[in-house]
Design an enzyme around this catalytic site. Structure first.
Site, short mmCIF file in Angstrom:
data_model
loop_
_atom_site.label_atom_id
_atom_site.label_comp_id
_atom_site.label_asym_id
_atom_site.label_seq_id
_atom_site.Cartn_x
_atom_site.Cartn_y
_atom_site.Cartn_z
N GLY A 189 0.84 -1.21 0.00
CA GLY A 189 0.00 0.00 0.00
C GLY A 189 0.86 1.24 0.00
O GLY A 189 2.05 1.17 -0.28
N ASN A 190 0.26 2.37 0.29
CA ASN A 190 1.04 3.60 0.43
C ASN A 190 0.43 4.46 1.51
O ASN A 190 -0.62 4.12 2.06
CB ASN A 190 1.15 4.33 -0.92
CG ASN A 190 -0.20 4.77 -1.44
OD1 ASN A 190 -0.87 5.59 -0.85
ND2 ASN A 190 -0.62 4.18 -2.56
#
Ligand code: CTP
Length: 404
Positions: free
Chosen positions: A217-218
């Site tokens: 993810g980020n």
């Protein structure tokens, strides 16, 4: 950082007689905490639901209930207090507004202190109605709401939910946060300049699964995109929000679509762009995903050394943008303006919003940001550090220049 627009603003709060009147105490607290000055006017029936002393103590001002107040302790002259109050206010909010008070305002009645004040008001007026479901959905009530809107008052419609009567349905007073958003918008001078526009907003990160437990993810929280969606809705647009995983609040009026991965987001954007005029692509879409997703949890004994990644589709670049206005975002760490300008051209955008990560109060998970908007014409507008709500409104104002 630019100052909170509520600081120093003079706000009249009208409270009318329904059970949601207790929520006005929290609204006063929120307004005062943000630096506003608050004076309260109640109807006599509101005083049955919440003590005037509570609201006077919280607002640090005497509360007016009677059209002919016996004391002059509020400093206004005895007979023209309604004119003094009306001239004093930068904004008036009626929350909760009963169907009775709404009907009276529609017809210009001035039969109690609150309705008298409304007839004299020069400032904008926000009306947040609340009632039990059948009273709320009553045809005459609904017509009255429309009438008030057509007269230029700012309606914050009630929400669906559990009601004090035990019934469920529409009529629950809108959340105080929404009333604060509308107050901030109006006090910043914005109008419903996006009425009738269909705006598609994407927000948040995407999660690319590795196995049933793990993902890539980020750090995007979705805050920026959600503020854009809120501001666009408050300025009159019909909003579709496609969001990756996020904890931000969604307005019930949004057409809200939750997604997880870049490919899910692409599918929804391609589908929803058809019925929208404008796309604001603020999502932080993953550029890579694992080539394969394990259907079972990858165990330590497997001694996994690497994960093979493949590129995701670039949603913006591949989208058919014919007759659409498209705004992209760019997050850069170096050669910011040059790189953002390149993205604007290569993705064939009308506007790009460059996020600066240089300021410690901007970027991920913060409530503030610092952006530069670049138009396809080459015009660049650099904004100071601002709240994400202010930035959202500035982006929409730049957008408005193109769609006019
Ligand atoms: N974007 C997209 N699809 C992707 C990646 C990005 O639609 N697979 C969109 C983003 O929502 C944003 C814009 O493209 O509006 C720019 O995203 P950004 O991550 O800054 O740029 P990239 O094109 O991914 O380039 P790089 O990461 O190399 O800077």
């Amino acid at each position: 950082m630019s100052e909170d627009v509520l600081t120093g603003k003079k706000i009249l709060l009208g409270v009318t007689g329904c059970i949601a009147a207790y929520k006005s105490a929290f609204l006063i607290r929120s307004l005062i905490q943000r630096g506003a000055e608050v004076k309260v006017v109640m109807t006599p029936s509101a005083a049955e639901f919440i003590s005037p002393l509570t609201l006077a103590t919280l607002s640090q001002n005497p509360v007016i209930i009677n059209t002919f107040p016996v004391s002059q302790s509020n400093g206004s002259s005895l007979t023209t207090w309604h004119i003094d109050y009306a001239l004093w206010a930068d904004l008036m909010i009626i929350a909760p507004a009963t169907v009775n008070t709404v009907a009276k305002i529609v017809h210009g009645f001035a039969d109690n202190a609150l309705t008298t004040l409304v007839t004299a008001l020069r400032s904008p007026l926000i009306i947040a109605p609340a009632a039990d479901v059948d009273m709320y959905e009553n045809k005459i009530t609904q017509e009255n709401f429309k009438k008030l809107e057509s007269l230029g008052y700012f309606l914050i419609y009630a929400e669906y939910g559990h009601l004090a009567s035990g019934l469920s349905g529409s009529g629950r007073l809108a959340d105080n946060l929404r009333i604060m958003d509308a107050a901030e918008l109006i006090l910043s001078g914005y109008k419903k300049d996006l009425s009738g526009k269909n705006i598609l907003v994407t927000a948040g990160p995407t999660y690319e699964d590795i196995d049933p437990v793990r993902f890539i993810g980020n750090r995007s929280s979705g805050k920026m995109g959600y503020q854009i969606a809120k501001a666009a809705f408050l300025r009159g647009a019909n909003v579709t929000l496609i969001s990756g995983p996020s904890h931000e609040n969604v307005y019930p009026e949004f057409n809200f679509i939750k997604v997880r991965s870049a490919s899910e987001m692409k599918k929804e954007v391609v589908n929803k762009i058809k019925e929208n005029d404008i796309l604001i692509m603020s999502a932080a879409v993953a550029d890579y995903k694992p080539e394969t997703v394990s259907s079972t949890k990858i165990k330590k004994e497997e001694k996994l050394k690497s994960i093979k990644l493949i590129e995701t589709d670039d949603i913006l670049a591949s989208l058919n943008k014919e007759n659409k206005i498209v705004v992209g975002f760019a997050l850069e760490t170096d050669n910011e303006l040059i790189n953002a300008g390149r993205k604007l051209k290569s993705k064939n955008l009308n506007m790009i919003v460059l996020n600066s990560l240089k300021d410690e109060k901007s970027g991920f998970e913060t409530d503030t940001n610092k952006v530069t908007v670049i138009h396809s014409s080459g015009d660049e507008i650099e904004f100071p550090l601002q709240s994400k709500f202010q930035i959202a409104n500035n982006i929409l104002t730049e957008l408005h220049k193109i769609i006019k």
